[in-house]
Design a protein around this motif. Structure first.
Motif, PDB file in Angstrom:
ATOM      1  N   LYS A 201       0.792  -1.236   0.000  1.00 37.80           N
ATOM      2  CA  LYS A 201       0.000   0.000   0.000  1.00 37.80           C
ATOM      3  C   LYS A 201       0.825   1.288   0.000  1.00 37.80           C
ATOM      4  O   LYS A 201       0.381   2.311  -0.518  1.00 37.80           O
ATOM      5  N   SER A 202       2.006   1.266   0.633  1.00 40.12           N
ATOM      6  CA  SER A 202       2.716   2.540   0.808  1.00 40.12           C
ATOM      7  C   SER A 202       4.220   2.353   0.807  1.00 40.12           C
ATOM      8  O   SER A 202       4.733   1.235   1.008  1.00 40.12           O
ATOM      9  N   LEU A 203       4.928   3.447   0.610  1.00 38.48           N
ATOM     10  CA  LEU A 203       6.387   3.447   0.682  1.00 38.48           C
ATOM     11  C   LEU A 203       6.850   3.080   2.082  1.00 38.48           C
ATOM     12  O   LEU A 203       7.808   2.318   2.256  1.00 38.48           O
ATOM     13  N   LYS A 205       5.443   1.153   4.300  1.00 37.70           N
ATOM     14  CA  LYS A 205       5.319  -0.295   4.508  1.00 37.70           C
ATOM     15  C   LYS A 205       6.392  -1.052   3.722  1.00 37.70           C
ATOM     16  O   LYS A 205       6.910  -2.078   4.187  1.00 37.70           O
ATOM     17  N   ALA A 206       6.725  -0.549   2.540  1.00 36.23           N
ATOM     18  CA  ALA A 206       7.772  -1.186   1.735  1.00 36.23           C
ATOM     19  C   ALA A 206       9.114  -1.118   2.450  1.00 36.23           C
ATOM     20  O   ALA A 206       9.876  -2.097   2.473  1.00 36.23           O
ATOM     21  N   ILE A 207       9.423   0.021   3.046  1.00 38.05           N
ATOM     22  CA  ILE A 207      10.693   0.183   3.766  1.00 38.05           C
ATOM     23  C   ILE A 207      10.739  -0.726   4.991  1.00 38.05           C
ATOM     24  O   ILE A 207      11.769  -1.363   5.267  1.00 38.05           O
ATOM     25  N   LEU A 208       9.649  -0.820   5.712  1.00 38.62           N
ATOM     26  CA  LEU A 208       9.602  -1.708   6.883  1.00 38.62           C
ATOM     27  C   LEU A 208       9.805  -3.164   6.475  1.00 38.62           C
ATOM     28  O   LEU A 208      10.518  -3.920   7.151  1.00 38.62           O
ATOM     29  N   LEU A 209       9.174  -3.567   5.363  1.00 44.30           N
ATOM     30  CA  LEU A 209       9.349  -4.934   4.867  1.00 44.30           C
ATOM     31  C   LEU A 209      10.797  -5.188   4.480  1.00 44.30           C
ATOM     32  O   LEU A 209      11.383  -6.228   4.819  1.00 44.30           O
ATOM     33  N   PHE A 210      11.391  -4.238   3.782  1.00 49.23           N
ATOM     34  CA  PHE A 210      12.792  -4.382   3.377  1.00 49.23           C
ATOM     35  C   PHE A 210      13.708  -4.561   4.587  1.00 49.23           C
ATOM     36  O   PHE A 210      14.579  -5.443   4.607  1.00 49.23           O
ATOM     37  N   ILE A 226      11.511  -1.391  -6.275  1.00 47.51           N
ATOM     38  CA  ILE A 226      10.211  -0.754  -6.019  1.00 47.51           C
ATOM     39  C   ILE A 226       9.726  -0.057  -7.280  1.00 47.51           C
ATOM     40  O   ILE A 226      10.509   0.556  -8.013  1.00 47.51           O
ATOM     41  N   ILE A 227       8.427  -0.181  -7.539  1.00 44.97           N
ATOM     42  CA  ILE A 227       7.785   0.498  -8.669  1.00 44.97           C
ATOM     43  C   ILE A 227       6.616   1.292  -8.093  1.00 44.97           C
ATOM     44  O   ILE A 227       5.736   0.733  -7.435  1.00 44.97           O
ATOM     45  N   PHE A 228       6.626   2.589  -8.342  1.00 44.88           N
ATOM     46  CA  PHE A 228       5.607   3.469  -7.769  1.00 44.88           C
ATOM     47  C   PHE A 228       4.268   3.309  -8.511  1.00 44.88           C
ATOM     48  O   PHE A 228       4.217   2.722  -9.604  1.00 44.88           O
ATOM     49  N   PRO A 229       3.167   3.850  -7.936  1.00 38.00           N
ATOM     50  CA  PRO A 229       1.827   3.568  -8.499  1.00 38.00           C
ATOM     51  C   PRO A 229       1.615   3.952  -9.958  1.00 38.00           C
ATOM     52  O   PRO A 229       0.958   3.196 -10.689  1.00 38.00           O
ATOM     53  N   ILE A 230       2.145   5.112 -10.413  1.00 39.18           N
ATOM     54  CA  ILE A 230       1.880   5.509 -11.804  1.00 39.18           C
ATOM     55  C   ILE A 230       2.482   4.507 -12.795  1.00 39.18           C
ATOM     56  O   ILE A 230       1.768   3.967 -13.653  1.00 39.18           O
ATOM     57  N   PRO A 231       3.788   4.215 -12.726  1.00 42.91           N
ATOM     58  CA  PRO A 231       4.297   3.202 -13.673  1.00 42.91           C
ATOM     59  C   PRO A 231       3.710   1.811 -13.447  1.00 42.91           C
ATOM     60  O   PRO A 231       3.519   1.056 -14.404  1.00 42.91           O
TER      61      PRO A 231
END
Length: 421
Positions: A201-203, A205-210, A226-231
């Motif tokens: 869902k969010s950056l 959360k991605a950092i915490l997972l990493f 990581i690939i952001f929502p627009i691309p």
């Protein structure tokens, strides 16, 4: 001016096609004598005009297309010796044929050459675990600006018989000397590779997972993209959140999949696809498509930056505020979260030069203020040769220029690369 036979004219370019180091040396001596600016050519995959003709100079390009041999693979020392025109893909294939592994991988591996990779010090998709290409070189052969050949080739792991002078040629983009051969360090190949495509869902959360994966699987985690929502939405043709590509290499039969899936579930990361030991990965193919479709959709303004992990959220927060206020800028972000490298790409409505300058200054100033780098892995070339003087210290800039003056007194190597000649 009478040119040697190996110099040909092709599409308004003068191009030399040497077959060995001696011929490279002779070309350099000829160029030095006749005031020619030398531009080495690899696969020409660069994004910063590193192989562009320099105006107001007589340019001579050196193609390494005929210096494309793998000279030796030493399976005792785990050293591969290659000429600089060998493609990265060929190096991967040769290594794998011996059940070995060269741990540098970038998207256009079938086109880029090892000489260009070293001169720009590429990072790529596995830098998180393995580092940049400079970390996998054991020696180089280099032709200097006067044609002198310096042989720094070595298979020794321990050798402090004088400093390793070849290291100054990594990332110098050909302005100090021309790389002709390289010793590359190989590794034993892991038996199992698992690649996950996740949605989150969010950056934050991605950092915490990493951070959790890094803590538990430091020796096995090779990629965290990581690939952001627009691309993501464009790539998958549906509205999307953030997407992650996580890859694990190990000799464990099940490759920790049960534990990993539990961690993903705990961190609210949905598994979209899993691949095991695939040579032709759908997930990595989609990752490569990001680069191609951004050009087709006019996301042409590219900023290759690197940030401390602690500053990613600050950067994105401030960039979001900036684009909300300045709606002519549409972001298209993806990158290597694991090693801190973010590819900030933008579409600029109407392509006004004034707006492009505003965007560039904002990204550069913000990155520097957060202790980041404004040239993470693509280098500077001619396109960004004004940035060192503006953003590096005077001491750094003066030292670099003095070193260039000493190594290339006649200024016939790579004019206007890194800084203006």
């Amino acid at each position: 001016m009478k040119f040697p036979k190996i110099i040909k004219k092709y599409k308004k370019r003068l191009i030399a096609y040497p077959k060995n180091t001696k011929e490279v040396s002779n070309i350099v001596k000829f160029s030095n004598k006749n005031g020619l600016n030398i531009i080495p050519l690899g696969g020409e995959t660069n994004r910063v005009d590193g192989t562009k003709a320099v105006q107001k100079y007589k340019n001579l390009f050196i193609s390494f297309s005929k210096m494309n041999k793998i000279l030796e693979i030493d399976t005792d020392s785990l050293i591969l010796t290659v000429e600089s025109g060998v493609t990265l893909k060929k190096i991967h294939q040769k290594s794998q044929s011996k059940n070995l592994f060269f741990p540098v991988n970038i998207a256009p591996s079938d086109k880029c050459t090892i000489g260009g990779n070293i001169s720009t010090n590429v990072g790529g998709l596995q830098t998180l675990k393995y580092g940049n290409i400079e970390d996998h070189i054991n020696g180089l052969e280099v032709v200097m600006s006067d044609g002198t050949v310096l042989n720094y080739l070595s298979k020794l792991k321990k050798d402090n018989f004088g400093p390793k002078l070849w290291k100054i040629f990594c990332g110098s983009e050909g302005i100090f000397g021309i790389i002709t051969k390289a010793n590359l360090n190989l590794r034993p190949k892991n038996k199992f590779i698992t690649t996950f495509l996740l949605e989150i869902k969010s950056l934050s959360k991605a950092i915490l997972l990493f951070k959790e994966l890094r803590l538990q699987f430091y020796d096995y985690l090779t990629s965290f993209e990581i690939i952001f929502p627009i691309p993501s939405s464009i790539l998958l043709n549906k509205k999307s959140d953030f997407h992650l590509i996580v890859e694990i290499h190990s000799n464990e039969k099940n490759n920790f999949q049960k534990t990993l899936k539990n961690i993903f579930q705990k961190n609210l990361a949905e598994i979209i696809k899993v691949e095991n030991n695939l040579k032709n990965s759908w997930i990595w193919k989609k990752r490569e498509e990001l680069v191609y479709i951004q050009k087709e959709l006019n996301y042409n303004h590219k900023f290759d930056i690197s940030l401390p992990l602690s500053q990613w959220r600050n950067f994105i927060l401030k960039t979001n505020k900036f684009t909300k206020k300045n709606t002519q800028f549409i972001p298209y972000f993806f990158g290597h979260l694991g090693d801190g490298n973010l590819h900030c790409n933008f579409k600029v409505k109407n392509e006004l030069r004034k707006d492009i300058n505003i965007l560039s200054e904002f990204i550069y100033d913000l990155t520097i203020s957060l202790n980041g780098s404004i040239a993470a892995e693509h280098g500077l070339g001619q396109k960004k040769n004004m940035l060192l003087k503006k953003y590096k210290s005077k001491e750094y800039y003066d030292f670099l220029k003095n070193l260039k003056k000493y190594l290339d007194p006649n200024k016939n190597l790579g004019a206007n690369k890194l800084f203006k000649s």
